[in-house]
Every structure is written in C-alpha cells, then in structure tokens.
Design a protein around this motif. Structure first.
Motif, mmCIF file in Angstrom:
data_model
loop_
_atom_site.group_PDB
_atom_site.id
_atom_site.type_symbol
_atom_site.label_atom_id
_atom_site.label_comp_id
_atom_site.label_asym_id
_atom_site.label_seq_id
_atom_site.Cartn_x
_atom_site.Cartn_y
_atom_site.Cartn_z
ATOM 1 N N ALA A 17 0.842 -1.201 0.000
ATOM 2 C CA ALA A 17 0.000 0.000 0.000
ATOM 3 C C ALA A 17 0.875 1.247 0.000
ATOM 4 C CB ALA A 17 -0.907 -0.002 1.226
ATOM 5 N N ALA A 26 -4.094 -3.289 -7.538
ATOM 6 C CA ALA A 26 -5.135 -3.435 -6.515
ATOM 7 C C ALA A 26 -6.530 -3.401 -7.130
ATOM 8 C CB ALA A 26 -4.989 -2.340 -5.472
ATOM 9 N N ILE A 48 -1.159 -7.011 1.088
ATOM 10 C CA ILE A 48 -1.065 -5.587 1.390
ATOM 11 C C ILE A 48 0.035 -5.233 2.396
ATOM 12 C CG2 ILE A 48 -2.800 -5.513 3.236
ATOM 13 C CD1 ILE A 48 -3.860 -2.950 1.666
ATOM 14 N N THR A 111 -12.112 2.404 -1.393
ATOM 15 C CA THR A 111 -10.874 1.704 -1.033
ATOM 16 C C THR A 111 -10.431 0.713 -2.097
ATOM 17 O OG1 THR A 111 -12.056 -0.023 0.143
ATOM 18 C CG2 THR A 111 -11.352 1.870 1.434
ATOM 19 N N ASP A 113 -7.835 -2.857 -2.506
ATOM 20 C CA ASP A 113 -7.309 -3.952 -1.714
ATOM 21 C C ASP A 113 -6.623 -4.949 -2.622
ATOM 22 O OD1 ASP A 113 -6.772 -5.403 0.569
ATOM 23 O OD2 ASP A 113 -8.774 -6.252 0.748
ATOM 24 N N ARG A 155 -7.639 -1.141 4.988
ATOM 25 C CA ARG A 155 -7.721 -1.048 3.534
ATOM 26 C C ARG A 155 -7.100 0.268 3.132
ATOM 27 N NH1 ARG A 155 -9.093 -5.644 4.440
ATOM 28 N NH2 ARG A 155 -11.028 -6.617 3.873
ATOM 29 N N GLN A 156 -6.803 0.411 1.857
ATOM 30 C CA GLN A 156 -6.142 1.614 1.366
ATOM 31 C C GLN A 156 -7.163 2.492 0.637
ATOM 32 O OE1 GLN A 156 -3.107 2.182 2.235
ATOM 33 N NE2 GLN A 156 -2.812 4.059 1.138
#
Length: 158
Positions: A17, A26, A48, A111, A113, A155-156
């Motif tokens: 990430a 992602a 991640i 997000t 992932d 999560r990003q």
C-alpha cells in the motif's frame, strides 16, 4: 505463486500500500470504475502488508484439504469463482450502498485492496462442508467469526 510475487514486488518486507505498483494491481470499486479490469486477477497475487503473508499462507490449508478430498480441478474452480465473486460482488454491493446515507459503505467504496482471501474463504467453506458433524458446525462458527472481523482489517482509501 504468492511468495514469488512477494519477492519480486518486495511485499515480503515492505507494505505494498502506498507504492506505485499498488495503484496498478489493486482491485476495488475505484479500480473497476477507472477501467482497470485486470485488477481482480493481478490483485489476487499480492498481499497488502508483510505480516498478512502468515494468515494468507495459512488460509491455503483449506484449499489443500479441498484438493486432497475433491481434486485439484474442483479446488481451483472454488478458488477462482470465490475470488471473483468476492471482488465483483463487493463492487456491486458497494455501488448501491454508497448511494445511501451509510458512511461505512461510502468509505469502503473508495478503497482498494489486494489478496487472495475471497478464494481461500470459498475453499475453506467447501472444505468445511466435507467435515463430519459436529466438527462441521464448530468449524462454521470459527469461519463466520473470522469473516465478521475481516472488514475491520486496514484497507487503502483512494
């Protein structure tokens, strides 16, 4: 394959990430809306955070058990259908959910992932179906508890 990608992408020792590679591989609703249709496949082979390799590799024990009992073709079908269903089903659910006044869905819809959890969970579920009672019910209790905690994992956002 996940370990090979972890070495090549340096994910075994540093978080994916925040790297430029993360935005390319992602999966999630933002990636699909931007036309990155390949991300459900590519994101499957990445992890991640380095510590997530431990539960990821452990999750493949369910796939190994399913393969042992039902064969490699069945295990592979469960894995890929489960993985794609998890990614695309989540995207569909979040497409509708973000239109509601529901902060959780609105935040999750932004997000990205990576990981193989959808496929491994499908294999674990299929493997649990092969257990004898009462072990089947006990294993379902553990898996459902784990699945309830998974949304709390980081999560990003994008």
């Amino acid at each position: 394959m996940i370990l090979i990608v972890g070495i090549a992408g340096q994910g075994l020792w540093r978080p994916l990430a925040g790297t430029p590679l993360f935005d390319v591989v992602a999966y999630g609703l933002p990636a699909l809306e931007q036309g990155r249709w390949w991300t459900p496949i590519t994101g499957t082979f990445f992890v991640i955070q380095p510590w997530v390799y431990i539960p990821t590799i452990l999750g493949f024990w369910g796939m190994a058990y399913l393969e042992h009992r039902r064969g490699w073709r069945v295990a592979l079908l469960y894995y890929w259908f489960g993985q794609l269903f998890a990614i695309l089903g989540s995207a569909l659910l979040l497409t509708g959910g973000r239109a509601l006044p529901w902060p959780w869905a609105q935040q999750l819809a932004q997000t990205l992932d990576v990981g193989a959890s959808g496929g491994t969970m499908a294999c674990i579920a299929a493997a649990i179906g092969l257990f004898a009672a009462p072990w089947r019910q006990r294993a379902w209790f553990v898996v459902l508890g784990f699945a309830a905690m998974m949304p709390a994992l980081p999560r990003q956002p994008r």
